[in-house]
Design a protein around this motif. Sequence first.
Motif, PDB file in Angstrom:
ATOM      1  N   SER A  94       0.820  -1.212   0.000  1.00 56.19           N
ATOM      2  CA  SER A  94       0.000   0.000   0.000  1.00 56.19           C
ATOM      3  C   SER A  94       0.850   1.258   0.000  1.00 56.19           C
ATOM      4  N   ASP A  95       2.133   1.116   0.332  1.00 58.35           N
ATOM      5  CA  ASP A  95       3.035   2.270   0.368  1.00 58.35           C
ATOM      6  C   ASP A  95       3.718   2.526  -0.971  1.00 58.35           C
ATOM      7  N   ASP A  96       3.542   1.638  -1.924  1.00 59.06           N
ATOM      8  CA  ASP A  96       4.187   1.802  -3.224  1.00 59.06           C
ATOM      9  C   ASP A  96       3.419   2.810  -4.077  1.00 59.06           C
ATOM     10  N   VAL A  97       4.168   3.592  -4.836  1.00 60.90           N
ATOM     11  CA  VAL A  97       3.573   4.608  -5.713  1.00 60.90           C
ATOM     12  C   VAL A  97       4.042   4.335  -7.138  1.00 60.90           C
ATOM     13  N   PHE A  98       3.095   4.227  -8.057  1.00 59.47           N
ATOM     14  CA  PHE A  98       3.407   4.021  -9.474  1.00 59.47           C
ATOM     15  C   PHE A  98       3.001   5.275 -10.242  1.00 59.47           C
ATOM     16  N   ILE A  99       3.989   5.915 -10.877  1.00 61.19           N
ATOM     17  CA  ILE A  99       3.733   7.100 -11.697  1.00 61.19           C
ATOM     18  C   ILE A  99       3.679   6.634 -13.146  1.00 61.19           C
ATOM     19  N   CYS A 100       2.495   6.630 -13.695  1.00 62.35           N
ATOM     20  CA  CYS A 100       2.257   6.005 -14.998  1.00 62.35           C
ATOM     21  C   CYS A 100       1.997   7.063 -16.065  1.00 62.35           C
ATOM     22  N   SER A 101       2.552   6.848 -17.232  1.00 62.94           N
ATOM     23  CA  SER A 101       2.316   7.780 -18.327  1.00 62.94           C
ATOM     24  C   SER A 101       2.787   7.167 -19.634  1.00 62.94           C
ATOM     25  N   TYR A 102       2.287   7.706 -20.724  1.00 59.80           N
ATOM     26  CA  TYR A 102       2.889   7.447 -22.021  1.00 59.80           C
ATOM     27  C   TYR A 102       4.231   8.184 -22.015  1.00 59.80           C
ATOM     28  N   PRO A 103       5.244   7.684 -22.757  1.00 62.59           N
ATOM     29  CA  PRO A 103       6.539   8.364 -22.747  1.00 62.59           C
ATOM     30  C   PRO A 103       6.454   9.847 -23.088  1.00 62.59           C
ATOM     31  N   LYS A 104       7.290  10.628 -22.427  1.00 64.04           N
ATOM     32  CA  LYS A 104       7.465  12.067 -22.656  1.00 64.04           C
ATOM     33  C   LYS A 104       6.265  12.905 -22.208  1.00 64.04           C
ATOM     34  N   CYS A 105       5.604  12.443 -21.156  1.00 63.31           N
ATOM     35  CA  CYS A 105       4.462  13.182 -20.601  1.00 63.31           C
ATOM     36  C   CYS A 105       4.778  13.861 -19.272  1.00 63.31           C
ATOM     37  N   GLY A 106       5.992  13.654 -18.735  1.00 59.57           N
ATOM     38  CA  GLY A 106       6.353  14.320 -17.499  1.00 59.57           C
ATOM     39  C   GLY A 106       6.527  13.400 -16.306  1.00 59.57           C
ATOM     40  N   THR A 107       6.773  12.118 -16.546  1.00 61.20           N
ATOM     41  CA  THR A 107       6.921  11.141 -15.465  1.00 61.20           C
ATOM     42  C   THR A 107       8.010  11.544 -14.483  1.00 61.20           C
ATOM     43  N   HIS A 108       9.169  11.933 -15.002  1.00 59.51           N
ATOM     44  CA  HIS A 108      10.309  12.254 -14.131  1.00 59.51           C
ATOM     45  C   HIS A 108      10.054  13.544 -13.341  1.00 59.51           C
ATOM     46  N   TRP A 109       9.373  14.482 -13.941  1.00 59.02           N
ATOM     47  CA  TRP A 109       9.043  15.742 -13.259  1.00 59.02           C
ATOM     48  C   TRP A 109       8.126  15.475 -12.062  1.00 59.02           C
ATOM     49  N   VAL A 110       7.089  14.686 -12.286  1.00 59.31           N
ATOM     50  CA  VAL A 110       6.147  14.371 -11.207  1.00 59.31           C
ATOM     51  C   VAL A 110       6.836  13.557 -10.115  1.00 59.31           C
ATOM     52  N   TYR A 111       7.759  12.696 -10.510  1.00 61.29           N
ATOM     53  CA  TYR A 111       8.524  11.925  -9.519  1.00 61.29           C
ATOM     54  C   TYR A 111       9.245  12.848  -8.545  1.00 61.29           C
ATOM     55  N   ASP A 112       9.902  13.872  -9.061  1.00 65.15           N
ATOM     56  CA  ASP A 112      10.640  14.767  -8.173  1.00 65.15           C
ATOM     57  C   ASP A 112       9.705  15.581  -7.282  1.00 65.15           C
ATOM     58  N   ILE A 113       8.546  15.927  -7.800  1.00 70.21           N
ATOM     59  CA  ILE A 113       7.567  16.628  -6.963  1.00 70.21           C
ATOM     60  C   ILE A 113       7.096  15.702  -5.834  1.00 70.21           C
ATOM     61  N   CYS A 114       6.854  14.430  -6.163  1.00 69.17           N
ATOM     62  CA  CYS A 114       6.467  13.458  -5.131  1.00 69.17           C
ATOM     63  C   CYS A 114       7.543  13.333  -4.061  1.00 69.17           C
ATOM     64  N   GLN A 115       8.797  13.297  -4.486  1.00 73.61           N
ATOM     65  CA  GLN A 115       9.894  13.173  -3.521  1.00 73.61           C
ATOM     66  C   GLN A 115       9.971  14.401  -2.627  1.00 73.61           C
ATOM     67  N   MET A 116       9.765  15.570  -3.197  1.00 74.07           N
ATOM     68  CA  MET A 116       9.762  16.797  -2.396  1.00 74.07           C
ATOM     69  C   MET A 116       8.615  16.788  -1.391  1.00 74.07           C
ATOM     70  N   LEU A 117       7.455  16.313  -1.786  1.00 71.00           N
ATOM     71  CA  LEU A 117       6.302  16.246  -0.887  1.00 71.00           C
ATOM     72  C   LEU A 117       6.545  15.289   0.268  1.00 71.00           C
ATOM     73  N   GLU A 118       7.238  14.201  -0.011  1.00 74.21           N
ATOM     74  CA  GLU A 118       7.388  13.164   1.000  1.00 74.21           C
ATOM     75  C   GLU A 118       8.649  13.312   1.840  1.00 74.21           C
ATOM     76  N   SER A 119       9.716  13.907   1.257  1.00 71.64           N
ATOM     77  CA  SER A 119      10.982  13.993   1.990  1.00 71.64           C
ATOM     78  C   SER A 119      11.533  15.405   2.098  1.00 71.64           C
ATOM     79  N   LYS A 120      10.849  16.365   1.470  1.00 73.91           N
ATOM     80  CA  LYS A 120      11.258  17.771   1.470  1.00 73.91           C
ATOM     81  C   LYS A 120      12.619  17.983   0.807  1.00 73.91           C
ATOM     82  N   ASP A 121      12.985  17.078  -0.082  1.00 75.56           N
ATOM     83  CA  ASP A 121      14.265  17.209  -0.784  1.00 75.56           C
ATOM     84  C   ASP A 121      14.118  16.606  -2.172  1.00 75.56           C
ATOM     85  N   VAL A 122      14.950  17.067  -3.094  1.00 80.26           N
ATOM     86  CA  VAL A 122      14.970  16.511  -4.443  1.00 80.26           C
ATOM     87  C   VAL A 122      15.457  15.073  -4.367  1.00 80.26           C
ATOM     88  N   ALA A 123      14.902  14.225  -5.217  1.00 85.50           N
ATOM     89  CA  ALA A 123      15.249  12.805  -5.192  1.00 85.50           C
ATOM     90  C   ALA A 123      16.758  12.588  -5.295  1.00 85.50           C
TER      91      ALA A 123
END
Length: 295
Positions: free
Chosen positions: A50-79
């Motif tokens: 239940s703690d796993d997060v899957f960021i799903c998208s077609y390629p080149k839609c912003g997957t990596h950008w959203v990942y870093d935002i998620c990391q900032m929300l959860e750890s207050k730091d860039v991945a």
Amino acid sequence: MALYDLVDDSGNVFRVRRVGSRFFKPSRQDFNEEEFVTHIQSIRSLPTSSDDVFICSYPKCGTHWVYDICQMLESKDVAKNPLRIFEFPREGGFESPVTVGSHLYPHELPDDILKKKSRLIRVCRNPKDVAVSYYFFIGENSTNDLFPYKGNWSDFFQLFIEGRLTYNSYFDYIDIWSAFEQEHPGFVHVVFYEHLHKDPAREIRRLGKFLGVDPSLLEDTVFIEDIVKTCCFQNIKDLKKIKHPGEYRLFVDRLWRKGEVGDWKNYFTVAQNEAMDRVIQQRLQHHDISFIYEL
């Protein structure tokens, strides 16, 4: 490594790995055909939590950008580590809790996601900008030295329209994920790339709420504005180069090219724009999607 060649109208090759009707990215890793097929087919039986997060998208839609935002929300730091794409074979696999990216269809992901209520985020971007970003990601002028595609933009445009690319059709992806979301209402959090540009604070709060971030933090203007500032496209691109030197630093320029909304206008001809509009009308008319094509 067994490969399959997709050929554009000018005879240029776009090289992929094929599993059934699905096309995947070739890999530097030494997996033979049988091993790779087994790996893809085994994904559905992999355990999640239940703690796993899957960021799903077609390629080149912003997957990596959203990942870093998620990391900032959860750890207050860039991945600290680059985003891992779930379906790429990896020695040792993944250990929960984990945040990963994926370009798979929902029925290709682990069955445990629904059972364990893992969190699914889908990132959506307008197809015109996706097409341009995809072309520069895999084209001859990119830093892709594995199997560079040597066709020009016009050649690539037709491949995109027809879905003859890694991960197949953008429009099939929208169809399949939309059907899944209708079947499981509220299970998937949808983020629009353009909305992240237009109103990042609002989208970051929405994302944080979905991830279960402390509500008091989401109401903290300083906390949210720090994420907005840190994760603005150009800033996060520069930070990635500092945090991940070496070979990955070169890869950053491929992943984080421009990040603009409306860059398609610099490349689409009038005829191509009209052709894309026809496909969008045909394929997306039954979906409740209103894309933003320029800001």
